[in-house]
Design a protein around this motif. Sequence first.
Motif, PDB file in Angstrom:
ATOM      1  N   LYS A   1       0.851  -1.189   0.000  1.00  0.00           N
ATOM      2  CA  LYS A   1       0.000   0.000   0.000  1.00  0.00           C
ATOM      3  C   LYS A   1       0.881   1.229   0.000  1.00  0.00           C
ATOM      4  O   LYS A   1       2.011   1.125   0.475  1.00  0.00           O
ATOM      5  CB  LYS A   1      -0.967   0.012   1.173  1.00  0.00           C
ATOM      6  N   PRO A   2       0.430   2.375  -0.472  1.00  0.00           N
ATOM      7  CA  PRO A   2      -0.835   2.557  -1.187  1.00  0.00           C
ATOM      8  C   PRO A   2      -0.754   1.913  -2.565  1.00  0.00           C
ATOM      9  O   PRO A   2       0.320   1.876  -3.161  1.00  0.00           O
ATOM     10  CB  PRO A   2      -0.946   4.075  -1.284  1.00  0.00           C
TER      11      PRO A   2
ATOM     12  N   CYS B   1      -3.739  -6.248  -1.628  1.00  0.00           N
ATOM     13  CA  CYS B   1      -3.038  -4.998  -1.334  1.00  0.00           C
ATOM     14  C   CYS B   1      -2.561  -5.068   0.119  1.00  0.00           C
ATOM     15  O   CYS B   1      -3.322  -5.462   1.008  1.00  0.00           O
ATOM     16  CB  CYS B   1      -3.962  -3.806  -1.563  1.00  0.00           C
TER      17      CYS B   1
ATOM     18  N   ASP C   1      -8.050   2.209   5.585  1.00  0.00           N
ATOM     19  CA  ASP C   1      -8.356   0.802   5.310  1.00  0.00           C
ATOM     20  C   ASP C   1      -8.991   0.134   6.523  1.00  0.00           C
ATOM     21  O   ASP C   1      -9.958  -0.618   6.394  1.00  0.00           O
ATOM     22  CB  ASP C   1      -7.102   0.036   4.900  1.00  0.00           C
TER      23      ASP C   1
ATOM     24  N   GLY D   1      -7.720  -1.506  -2.129  1.00  0.00           N
ATOM     25  CA  GLY D   1      -6.635  -0.544  -2.334  1.00  0.00           C
ATOM     26  C   GLY D   1      -7.124   0.691  -3.071  1.00  0.00           C
ATOM     27  O   GLY D   1      -6.807   1.832  -2.704  1.00  0.00           O
TER      28      GLY D   1
END
Lengths: 380, 380, 380, 380
Positions: free
Chosen positions: A107-108, A132, A199, A347
């Motif tokens: 990530k990102p 992700c 997230d 993601g």
Amino acid sequence: MEPARAIGVGMLGYAFMGKAHAHAYRTISHITWPPPLTPELVSICGRDADAVAEAARRYGFATAVTDWRELVANERVQLFDNGGPNALHAEPTIAAARAGKHVVCEKPLGRDADESHAIWAAVAATDVTHMCGFNYRFVPAVRLARRLLEAGDLGELRHFRARYLQSWLAGPDLPDVWRLDRAQAGSGALGDLAAHVIDLARYLVGEPTAVNGLLRTFRPPRADGAPDVDDAVEAVIEFEGGAVGTIEATRMATGRRNAMQWEINGSRGALAFDMERLNELQVNLDGGPGFRTLLVTEPEHPFMEHWWPPGHIVGWGDTFVHELHHLLGAIAGEHGVAPHGATFEDGYRTAEVCDALVRSSESGRREAIAYRGLADAPAA
Amino acid sequence: MEPARAIGVGMLGYAFMGKAHAHAYRTISHITWPPPLTPELVSICGRDADAVAEAARRYGFATAVTDWRELVANERVQLFDNGGPNALHAEPTIAAARAGKHVVCEKPLGRDADESHAIWAAVAATDVTHMCGFNYRFVPAVRLARRLLEAGDLGELRHFRARYLQSWLAGPDLPDVWRLDRAQAGSGALGDLAAHVIDLARYLVGEPTAVNGLLRTFRPPRADGAPDVDDAVEAVIEFEGGAVGTIEATRMATGRRNAMQWEINGSRGALAFDMERLNELQVNLDGGPGFRTLLVTEPEHPFMEHWWPPGHIVGWGDTFVHELHHLLGAIAGEHGVAPHGATFEDGYRTAEVCDALVRSSESGRREAIAYRGLADAPAA
Amino acid sequence: MEPARAIGVGMLGYAFMGKAHAHAYRTISHITWPPPLTPELVSICGRDADAVAEAARRYGFATAVTDWRELVANERVQLFDNGGPNALHAEPTIAAARAGKHVVCEKPLGRDADESHAIWAAVAATDVTHMCGFNYRFVPAVRLARRLLEAGDLGELRHFRARYLQSWLAGPDLPDVWRLDRAQAGSGALGDLAAHVIDLARYLVGEPTAVNGLLRTFRPPRADGAPDVDDAVEAVIEFEGGAVGTIEATRMATGRRNAMQWEINGSRGALAFDMERLNELQVNLDGGPGFRTLLVTEPEHPFMEHWWPPGHIVGWGDTFVHELHHLLGAIAGEHGVAPHGATFEDGYRTAEVCDALVRSSESGRREAIAYRGLADAPAA
Amino acid sequence: MEPARAIGVGMLGYAFMGKAHAHAYRTISHITWPPPLTPELVSICGRDADAVAEAARRYGFATAVTDWRELVANERVQLFDNGGPNALHAEPTIAAARAGKHVVCEKPLGRDADESHAIWAAVAATDVTHMCGFNYRFVPAVRLARRLLEAGDLGELRHFRARYLQSWLAGPDLPDVWRLDRAQAGSGALGDLAAHVIDLARYLVGEPTAVNGLLRTFRPPRADGAPDVDDAVEAVIEFEGGAVGTIEATRMATGRRNAMQWEINGSRGALAFDMERLNELQVNLDGGPGFRTLLVTEPEHPFMEHWWPPGHIVGWGDTFVHELHHLLGAIAGEHGVAPHGATFEDGYRTAEVCDALVRSSESGRREAIAYRGLADAPAA
């Protein structure tokens, strides 16, 4: 039980995330026994030939290369693990997926929502498994929180307040790292730290619908232009279920090293967490005063079947063991339709929230968040 | 040492704040020895004749009345203490000041910035001493924080994150209290809780310049219309010195009873506090990892000369002893030009920030905060 | 409700304990409303005529005297409160009781078990009410612990581990106080701190049956002979119900100011406490991992009906309000046969445990503890 | 850098300690880069042929055997790692050393001081490197404490109070494990838990000179005789430098899972630790109130050069990586004369303290501790 069939891993990057992932692959084989698939470290890629060769020796990769295209071209690579700088997420990851390799990308996902959406769309058009790297979903205490929330134990959710506090930019010295360069990183604390918070917000509470935010860079840039990314992000956040709260991410929080802290208040109880004490979940299930400091190391707690007797804590690095073990299980077809690991859609969605924070910071307005589907074209 | 000359106190209100103030006046005489002035409890006023008569017996007021105008007319009353509902702040306080009585008024000063400005302007036109009841300035740990900040020990300030978390509205039952009625209270968590946070932000960090906020009421009102005030406030805040952060206030934070928590990060150190552990200040003066849990009970710590040996903690109620002792000192001419107690100007300025939060919540925009001077007319 | 009838109080001592008790008497009248009896401060006694006169003015005693016999002779004194040095506990307390005055005496009751037994026996031969000042029984969290233990919520008790940690003797300077002089104090950390721990052990767990202990004085005495008392006590303790544990008391525990910490483990749960956070009880009622940090400020919690809404903590000084309020209730006949306040028998029994610790330290042996009854003669 | 030359490892036992050690050997190769020697997993031994064969597959041992003599006879085994039950420590370890293999043996070294002394004497007569598995010396916070103590930062040491609290025997069920059988284990909480505390006492404070202790078994044994070992140990301890304190170990401490907690008070400062938060050291270096919660993850902190950036914590299992890495360094000749790892002499000396506790429990007396040298015969 016999060891599982092997899966060839090709890895891009050998620094912080490369080390964490390599350590996890080497650990999965004996800690998560028997593993769904046994990682075989096929090849590792990095720009510096000497350094990547040493990384290969260190972690046991069979070969070392300096061009990621070699990983993509390598038939023995069945899983492509992208731990490179953010600017190197899109092209290699898409190429690997199109070459039929399963992909995990740190990530990102992309440097903004458009790039993230493009990665997601391109990879989803193949039939590979994608993940992700939001590894904090794989902290035992976080997974236990999710379990309690899914069971409805907190009642109606009203608040999510979270902050990711680091301090490595607080002093007078400015390190020379790609994370301070917008071209390579896309953003600063936003994509690096706030993305984790967002997230988890999505994983634990639900979909954000609007944000009201502010990005701040505290120092003028050096001659080389760095930093040209944000040091800190401050925001109000709203969720589709009606919960509201604040989120924050900063590299300027003296006293805090890696304090991703969050608290969720529902009508019947509350949960709280601090990454610096990652084996503990603060639990309140009756709405009364105070929290129980639950040490999340019981046999019935998430991931603990792999480790030690109660009271023997795991480390930050072990979250990658859980994460990549989950990925291998997904590839092996063990999970159902809703794996816990963040997909590339996750993601992308986090990137939409990040983009909304940038827009809000610039406009001074509350920004609603619209999530695109796979079929949607990039925003104009 | 001899006891100081007496000052006659007339008090409006005998419930929560009335009890806290009466307890403080009775305690000042022997704990803060010798007191600058010795409070003499002259008269107490409340709507219910029987209840106020009992309050007079309980706290030792010489007389009990049901019309606050009697307090104003009473020549023996030299200090007017207004702990009534917010709707009763303006008129009695102004009348008392115009009658030459010193005035202390609970927070929020008025129900909005206009009313607060009007109270300030009217009282400032007299020559009485005035104080707005932000008692958390008188928590020893808070005062110690101010001392460290004034000395510059934290370097350049970057962050202020604060939240005032209570939970008395989180369950299914809705109590029947004036605090849920906009006509009497003006607002909900905003004026009740966020006002404390904003006052401390101003006291510790500096003047807020803009906010980006959201007010939320979670439940539909009952037949009687309550609650028609906010349950929660979420906001981003910016300061004139460049610091940024988040503030929050809520009555829905299950697990928390009176958790006013704040943290300040500077370039060289950080401080953190939680009202549920009000004798402790978390101190970091080198920017390294972690905080010292400083028990603020040493002889050299603020207010501790009045109390016990080190390690013997004070209670929430004792903050009023410190506050009203400070007020008596101001009336007796002991302090210089910058007393720590919040003046009515401070009460007004906090109300401006609160108003900006309301505007921002409605407009969805970042709202700059303009503070009026004494000469300024009310906003149109 | 009307104020209760008055009870005349005569107090011996105006220093630390005198201040704490005087503050409590003045607070009871309005905080514990209506009080069972209203304390009337009749006379205070101390050696220094000027100082005691000022103490009288400060706390509101009608008269000040320098000979405690005047308190005993004063017909208006109905309750004799002895907060003088330990050497002044026996004679004045017995004289007061024989004069028909109710008595409260600070701990330790006497300087050893014999003196304590003599005080108890003499006072029990009158019909006055007597209390020994173990104020920590009146901490809300301690009383709540007792309530949980009485209900059997912890199952069979296995462990009690406790320590009273202070640090005022840890540095190079030796203060000039009676507490370091055996003639006046009887012992050091033993009677001053360990006595509190032992009283709570008895109150919460049951009667100690044996100890294995060690007293230690770390420094050679000064020219004036001080300190000739122990700095620290370390011990193993056994209880009649089968529980075992350790107890400790020291004035040398750097970092700790007033940390009386204890933990009780039963077969079904556990409780833990730290006086430096006296509003919190750590609660485990299922034997699982971790404790709930319970803020003991709910309306249903002990003593909280007198104070503030939930989350607003009380201070150390407030424990004396609870203690002396309980005493007044006992005098007024409000309690049944088993009041929570420590009687002089409790004061004596704690002294027996202290004596056993002294014997064990000297002999190096486990010492059984035999408690004498009222009829027993002093040990030869 | 190139990987180091290999060292062949033969391991006895594949359960709890076997898993921890095997995980460590596999991790050393890439986390402690370059390792002083690269562990090569040659052979593993256990009683159950199927189970040990699976353990070999899981951890990557080349062969599996059911008779430890095969490990001793195996020329490729250069390091013998004994993680078997305590009754299997002496004979195999001595045989391996006599066969020229370096040896690491889990604690307690032997089942009592005589057996421990015999192991030490026999192994010291060879020239192999030996280590006793007191892995808690390799917790970063513990090593940092040692560093601060060696620097004299705490001044003269006065107190050590420690307890090792587990709760797996607190409930009604009694598991069927060798740890409850005296023949196999030698003792209960004493050798299992108190031994860790005693080793750290020696490592941090100095040599114990006397103890005054008590062992307790709470339940009557089952038909099979178990448990015939102690559930809990309580003791007073004295050190050669003058410090005194209490130690405790129990499997009955509800609420605690693996809480090895200790605190050291010196004349100038104090340190405190809890294994359930093993990345934190509580530090006081000025004798003032309170402790800093130091997160021991800075680059300059012990062992942290191997791991992650600041704030990313390590787990309990990682302490074995540090421990066995240290052993490999010792074998490779990297350390000087005073390695941090506990030698077999340390294992023996801890056993002497344990034996003194048993004697004291039986005799009721304070027991002095005499340590034998290599030349001393076993006690008659």
